[in-house]
Scaffold this motif. Structure first.
Motif, PDB file in Angstrom:
ATOM      1  N   LYS A  61      -6.955   3.889 -14.938  1.00 16.72           N
ATOM      2  CA  LYS A  61      -7.890   3.467 -13.799  1.00 16.72           C
ATOM      3  C   LYS A  61      -8.769   4.642 -13.127  1.00 16.72           C
ATOM      4  O   LYS A  61      -9.986   4.407 -12.903  1.00 16.72           O
ATOM      5  CB  LYS A  61      -7.187   3.004 -12.564  1.00 16.72           C
ATOM      6  N   LEU A  62      -8.137   5.903 -13.336  1.00 16.03           N
ATOM      7  CA  LEU A  62      -8.724   7.015 -12.925  1.00 16.03           C
ATOM      8  C   LEU A  62      -9.775   7.359 -13.939  1.00 16.03           C
ATOM      9  O   LEU A  62     -10.912   7.627 -13.647  1.00 16.03           O
ATOM     10  CB  LEU A  62      -7.842   8.291 -12.758  1.00 16.03           C
ATOM     11  N   LEU A  63      -9.766   7.120 -15.113  1.00 15.70           N
ATOM     12  CA  LEU A  63     -10.778   7.187 -16.225  1.00 15.70           C
ATOM     13  C   LEU A  63     -11.872   6.389 -16.036  1.00 15.70           C
ATOM     14  O   LEU A  63     -13.084   6.840 -15.982  1.00 15.70           O
ATOM     15  CB  LEU A  63     -10.367   7.211 -17.437  1.00 15.70           C
ATOM     16  N   ARG A  64     -11.762   5.055 -15.451  1.00 16.70           N
ATOM     17  CA  ARG A  64     -12.731   4.145 -15.391  1.00 16.70           C
ATOM     18  C   ARG A  64     -13.742   4.636 -14.027  1.00 16.70           C
ATOM     19  O   ARG A  64     -14.765   4.644 -14.199  1.00 16.70           O
ATOM     20  CB  ARG A  64     -12.189   2.937 -14.829  1.00 16.70           C
ATOM     21  N   PHE A  65     -12.986   5.075 -12.864  1.00 13.08           N
ATOM     22  CA  PHE A  65     -13.863   5.560 -11.798  1.00 13.08           C
ATOM     23  C   PHE A  65     -14.371   7.047 -12.018  1.00 13.08           C
ATOM     24  O   PHE A  65     -15.665   7.176 -11.776  1.00 13.08           O
ATOM     25  CB  PHE A  65     -12.555   5.848 -10.649  1.00 13.08           C
ATOM     26  N   ARG A  66     -13.656   7.731 -13.257  1.00 12.87           N
ATOM     27  CA  ARG A  66     -14.216   8.940 -13.376  1.00 12.87           C
ATOM     28  C   ARG A  66     -15.804   8.923 -14.069  1.00 12.87           C
ATOM     29  O   ARG A  66     -16.587   9.457 -13.964  1.00 12.87           O
ATOM     30  CB  ARG A  66     -13.371   9.777 -14.438  1.00 12.87           C
ATOM     31  N   ASN A  74     -17.005   0.117  -4.300  1.00 11.06           N
ATOM     32  CA  ASN A  74     -15.875  -0.812  -4.533  1.00 11.06           C
ATOM     33  C   ASN A  74     -14.873  -0.495  -5.671  1.00 11.06           C
ATOM     34  O   ASN A  74     -13.689  -0.663  -5.183  1.00 11.06           O
ATOM     35  CB  ASN A  74     -16.649  -2.003  -4.955  1.00 11.06           C
ATOM     36  N   VAL A  75     -15.171   0.279  -6.681  1.00  8.42           N
ATOM     37  CA  VAL A  75     -14.388   0.658  -7.412  1.00  8.42           C
ATOM     38  C   VAL A  75     -13.346   1.930  -6.936  1.00  8.42           C
ATOM     39  O   VAL A  75     -12.120   2.047  -7.084  1.00  8.42           O
ATOM     40  CB  VAL A  75     -14.805   1.350  -8.921  1.00  8.42           C
ATOM     41  N   TYR A  76     -14.043   2.611  -6.191  1.00 12.34           N
ATOM     42  CA  TYR A  76     -13.206   3.661  -5.284  1.00 12.34           C
ATOM     43  C   TYR A  76     -12.213   3.166  -4.363  1.00 12.34           C
ATOM     44  O   TYR A  76     -11.244   3.371  -4.336  1.00 12.34           O
ATOM     45  CB  TYR A  76     -14.308   4.633  -4.544  1.00 12.34           C
ATOM     46  N   ASN A  77     -12.606   2.092  -3.695  1.00 10.59           N
ATOM     47  CA  ASN A  77     -11.770   1.373  -2.782  1.00 10.59           C
ATOM     48  C   ASN A  77     -10.636   0.644  -3.509  1.00 10.59           C
ATOM     49  O   ASN A  77      -9.254   0.576  -2.954  1.00 10.59           O
ATOM     50  CB  ASN A  77     -12.402   0.419  -1.975  1.00 10.59           C
ATOM     51  N   GLU A  78     -11.009   0.180  -4.879  1.00 12.75           N
ATOM     52  CA  GLU A  78     -10.213  -0.671  -5.403  1.00 12.75           C
ATOM     53  C   GLU A  78      -8.898   0.374  -5.870  1.00 12.75           C
ATOM     54  O   GLU A  78      -7.767   0.210  -5.845  1.00 12.75           O
ATOM     55  CB  GLU A  78     -10.705  -1.291  -6.689  1.00 12.75           C
ATOM     56  N   LEU A  79      -9.340   1.764  -6.208  1.00 10.61           N
ATOM     57  CA  LEU A  79      -8.601   2.836  -6.950  1.00 10.61           C
ATOM     58  C   LEU A  79      -7.638   3.397  -5.673  1.00 10.61           C
ATOM     59  O   LEU A  79      -6.473   3.665  -5.713  1.00 10.61           O
ATOM     60  CB  LEU A  79      -9.318   3.971  -7.409  1.00 10.61           C
ATOM     61  N   VAL A  80      -8.241   3.529  -4.531  1.00  8.21           N
ATOM     62  CA  VAL A  80      -7.498   4.141  -3.616  1.00  8.21           C
ATOM     63  C   VAL A  80      -6.377   3.134  -2.980  1.00  8.21           C
ATOM     64  O   VAL A  80      -5.218   3.457  -2.563  1.00  8.21           O
ATOM     65  CB  VAL A  80      -8.510   4.385  -2.278  1.00  8.21           C
ATOM     66  N   GLY A  81      -6.775   1.924  -2.957  1.00 14.55           N
ATOM     67  CA  GLY A  81      -5.869   0.941  -2.543  1.00 14.55           C
ATOM     68  C   GLY A  81      -4.776   0.669  -3.446  1.00 14.55           C
ATOM     69  O   GLY A  81      -3.375   0.538  -3.052  1.00 14.55           O
ATOM     70  N   GLU A  82      -4.790   0.958  -4.779  1.00 13.50           N
ATOM     71  CA  GLU A  82      -3.768   0.926  -5.730  1.00 13.50           C
ATOM     72  C   GLU A  82      -2.971   2.063  -5.630  1.00 13.50           C
ATOM     73  O   GLU A  82      -1.712   1.862  -5.726  1.00 13.50           O
ATOM     74  CB  GLU A  82      -4.510   0.579  -7.171  1.00 13.50           C
TER      75      GLU A  82
END
Length: 501
Positions: free
Chosen positions: A50-55, A283-291
């Motif tokens: 998930k971090l790689l996707r956001f990265r 959106n991806v940042y919010n999704e990542l932070v939430g998870e």
């Protein structure tokens, strides 16, 4: 040799099984520790994915090209449409499409023997040097001949309609030609064509006889040619072999010709594309932070430990699934690495970027942070972002993509990329990657240690079981001998008592 409890009357199988089961408890604990370590490793790897996707998304925004996208607007989309690259020159263009590029096309005369072609062969191709022979069998239909031309893959598509053969080149332009030989024209007709530009050596104005002689020697004939697209761009006449043309970083698709119509083509910044990219980023940042926050606060169910194989055998698949959901909960609760990643991302996003001598923040372009209990969630005001992109696109681009010598001058996307790369390395050192042939990570080594301990403990447990069986077997043998001796003494006493009477 194992002897059951025939002499003692004991259920030795059950006794030994219970003894081994009690002795197995430490082994089961090590097995559960191994399983939990594997679960934790897999949880880290999932986080890393998930971090790689956001990265990767952050890296895309660290590129200048992400903010240099251009849009192209056509006033007559029925005549042409256009797209613009980042290098396209902004401005207005007047375009007239006088003629579309066309393929070379030949249509045969009606063929009476459409269902019964004579045997033989003909040659056809796009040039004199690349003719392909098409063989006809007696009785072939015209449709089968067309299929043979198509299967030859020579850049010519063949279609049969109403006993007529239509040949069309896949390419367009005046340099595209269909060549065929005399055998083809004998079958399907067509006017022989000779290019007058092909001069006959020694003759400035060759006679018809000389021309026919040359045609007869070559046995190759150009049936038809394609045509170029004729376009006027800002008053400049231009010719193109394709209906997809390029100029000044603009790609134009010609759809229809109308010499009397002037199409206005306008090139400008593609604000919508940038907004969508930033929106996806948020959106991806919010999704990542939430998870990640969910994992850090996930409840731990200490009464639910990994099931052993023996325990699984007594449960249904659904019961196993529900049990393991509880057992896996809280594996990364209060994890220091995840907490560090969240802190580094917030720091990268929250700090201002110095662009052209002034500080720019996410708030300046319409991105704000939610309340404290939302743990860093971002909110995007699209209207404010569009306004910023229209009025000061350099500030927006610098905020995300600027490359600076100091951290203060470095865009937030580059900061995030660097922070996430470091997080990826730390997690990989801890949990490895699924693609690794040999996992040398910390948890990978820990799992191998557990496996080694389990192997040693299983071997000791096997020896323990064998010792218990040996003891009970010896007991059974001793009791058997004792009972035999007792029976013999009883018989002797009975004989003595009978003799005394």
């Amino acid at each position: 040799m194992r002897i059951s409890g025939l002499s003692s009357g004991l259920d030795i199988d059950q006794i030994v099984s219970d003894l081994v089961k009690a002795k197995r408890i430490p082994l089961d604990r090590v097995y559960q520790q191994k399983i939990k370590t594997e679960w934790k490793r897999d949880a880290y790897r999932e986080v890393n994915t998930k971090l790689l996707r956001f990265r990767n998304l952050a890296f895309d925004l660290s590129l200048q090209g992400a903010f240099l996208k251009k849009s192209a607007t056509s006033s007559r989309t029925d005549i042409l449409t256009a797209t613009a690259s980042g290098q396209a020159v902004e401005g207005k263009y007047e375009v007239k499409v006088k003629q579309l590029a066309a393929a070379a096309r030949f249509v045969s005369e009606p063929v009476d023997s459409a269902d019964n072609m004579p045997s033989g062969e003909f040659r056809i191709g796009l040039s004199k040097d690349s003719m392909t022979s098409i063989e006809i069998q007696a009785g072939d239909s015209l449709a089968k001949v067309a299929a043979k031309i198509n299967s030859a893959k020579i850049g010519i598509n063949a279609v049969v309609v109403n006993d007529q053969l239509s040949l069309t080149t896949t390419a367009t332009g005046e340099n595209v030609q269909i060549y065929a030989d005399q055998a083809f024209t004998n079958l399907f007709g067509g006017e022989l064509y000779f290019d007058p530009q092909e001069q006959i050596e020694g003759e400035d104005e060759p006679t018809v006889g000389a021309l026919m002689q040359k045609i007869g020697d070559s046995e190759d004939y150009t049936l038809v040619k394609g045509t170029n697209a004729e376009v006027e761009i800002n008053g400049i006449q231009a010719s193109f072999e394709s209906n997809t043309i390029e100029f000044s970083g603009i790609t134009v698709k010609l759809l229809s010709a109308d010499p009397s119509a002037t199409v206005n083509l306008e090139i400008g910044p593609d604000v919508d594309a940038v907004v969508e990219k930033v929106k996806e980023f948020v959106n991806v940042y919010n999704e990542l932070v939430g998870e990640l926050n969910g994992l850090l606060r996930e409840e731990v169910h200490r009464d639910y430990q990994p099931l052993t194989e023996e325990q699984k055998a007594a449960l249904s698949d659904k019961e196993i699934e529900l049990w393991e959901q509880k057992a896996k909960s809280g594996l990364l609760r209060s994890d220091s690495m995840l907490s560090s990643v969240l802190s580094e991302m917030r720091l990268a996003l929250g700090a201002a970027v110095e662009v052209d001598g002034r500080s720019v923040t996410l708030k300046d372009i319409g991105i704000t942070t939610g309340a404290w209990y939302e743990y860093g969630r971002l909110y995007l005001d699209e209207d404010k972002l569009r306004e910023a992109l229209t009025e000061d696109p350099d500030a927006v681009r610098g905020l995300f993509a600027q490359r600076g010598e100091t951290n203060k001058e470095t865009g937030i996307a580059a900061r995030l990329t660097s922070a996430l790369d470091q997080a990826n390395r730390r997690i990989t050192d801890t949990a490895g990657r699924a693609s690794d042939y040999y996992d040398r990570s910390f948890l990978g080594n820990r799992i191998r240690e557990y496996e080694s301990r389990i192997s040693d403990m299983e071997e000791r447990l096997l020896r323990y079981e064998e010792r218990q069986w040996a003891k009970f077997t010896a007991m059974e043998q001793a009791l058997s001998q004792l009972y035999a001796q007792s029976d013999w003494l009883y018989q002797q006493l009975g004989a003595l008592q009978g003799g005394s009477r």
